[in-house]
Design a protein around this motif. Structure first.
Motif, short mmCIF file in Angstrom:
data_model
loop_
_atom_site.label_atom_id
_atom_site.label_comp_id
_atom_site.label_asym_id
_atom_site.label_seq_id
_atom_site.Cartn_x
_atom_site.Cartn_y
_atom_site.Cartn_z
N ASN A 3 51.27 62.19 -2.47
CA ASN A 3 51.91 61.90 -3.74
C ASN A 3 52.88 60.76 -3.54
O ASN A 3 53.65 60.74 -2.58
N SER A 4 52.86 59.81 -4.45
CA SER A 4 53.63 58.58 -4.28
C SER A 4 55.12 58.80 -4.17
O SER A 4 55.82 57.94 -3.66
N VAL A 5 55.63 59.88 -4.68
CA VAL A 5 57.07 60.08 -4.59
C VAL A 5 57.48 60.87 -3.36
O VAL A 5 58.66 61.07 -3.12
N GLU A 6 56.52 61.31 -2.59
CA GLU A 6 56.85 61.99 -1.33
C GLU A 6 57.15 60.95 -0.27
O GLU A 6 56.56 59.89 -0.24
N TYR A 13 58.63 56.51 6.95
CA TYR A 13 58.12 55.61 5.92
C TYR A 13 58.46 56.13 4.54
O TYR A 13 58.47 57.33 4.30
N SER A 14 58.67 55.21 3.61
CA SER A 14 58.80 55.54 2.19
C SER A 14 57.60 54.93 1.47
O SER A 14 57.23 53.79 1.74
N ASP A 115 61.15 58.49 -3.84
CA ASP A 115 61.65 59.17 -5.04
C ASP A 115 63.07 58.71 -5.38
O ASP A 115 63.80 59.37 -6.12
N ASP A 116 63.44 57.53 -4.84
CA ASP A 116 64.78 57.00 -5.07
C ASP A 116 64.97 56.58 -6.52
O ASP A 116 64.06 56.07 -7.17
N PRO A 126 63.57 53.38 -10.41
CA PRO A 126 62.32 52.74 -10.80
C PRO A 126 62.59 51.47 -11.61
O PRO A 126 63.62 51.32 -12.25
N HIS A 127 61.62 50.56 -11.59
CA HIS A 127 61.74 49.29 -12.31
C HIS A 127 62.04 49.58 -13.78
O HIS A 127 61.40 50.43 -14.39
#
Length: 174
Positions: A3-6, A13-14, A115-116, A126-127
């Motif tokens: 999952n992209s927010v993990e 790594y982020s 998830d920042d 997020p943008h």
């Protein structure tokens, strides 16, 4: 797929998503060269890239159409370090900042950084405009359809409210 927010914390790594856009100086080549440059980012690895999409300009309409994509990267770079690296790629490809939402050789924006949630004078994640922009949401959904934003909102819900506005796949990335 993770999952992209993990965050892959055991490796440091982020998971990040980067929007790619160009409408000057052969936009397809600009986007492809940006993707190659993303593959060489220090302390990072390119995970996936969406197809290239053709879109109408968001700002002044008296400019050429855009080529857009979204790339997924895993990085150990801090958010500002990643921003600096992306701006370096833009500059290497001839980016000149003249007018807001104006024509450009290359625009690389950090959409999500793990998830920042952050807001600084140089970077908002997020943008700030990603939830309304079809040229971001549809390519993002192509590579991570189950995405949940850090605020908990599902990408699929955002897509339901976002018209395509003539957005079309221009070229699949192989």
């Amino acid at each position: 797929m993770i999952n992209s927010v993990e965050q892959n914390s055991n490796l440091g790594y982020s998971r990040c998503y980067v929007a790619i856009g160009s409408n000057l100086a052969d936009p397809v080549t600009q986007a492809q060269e940006a993707i190659v440059a993303l593959q060489t980012l220090t302390m990072s690895r390119l995970v996936s890239v969406s197809s290239l999409y053709a879109s109408k300009p968001m700002g002044p309409q008296e400019q050429p159409d855009y080529i857009n994509a979204v790339a997924c990267i895993d990085t150990r770079l801090a958010p500002i370090e990643l921003l600096d690296a992306l701006q370096h790629i833009e500059n290497e490809q001839g980016r000149v900042r003249k007018e807001h939402w104006g024509a450009r050789t290359l625009d690389l924006d950090i959409l999500l950084y793990g998830d920042d949630i952050m807001s600084t004078p140089r970077l908002t994640v997020p943008h700030y405009g990603m939830k309304e922009r079809e040229f971001v949401l549809y390519p993002l959904a192509e590579i991570t359809p189950q995405l949940q934003l850090p605020c908990g909102q599902a990408l699929s819900v955002l897509l339901e409210a976002c018209p395509r506005n003539d957005l079309a796949i221009y070229q699949n990335i192989e």
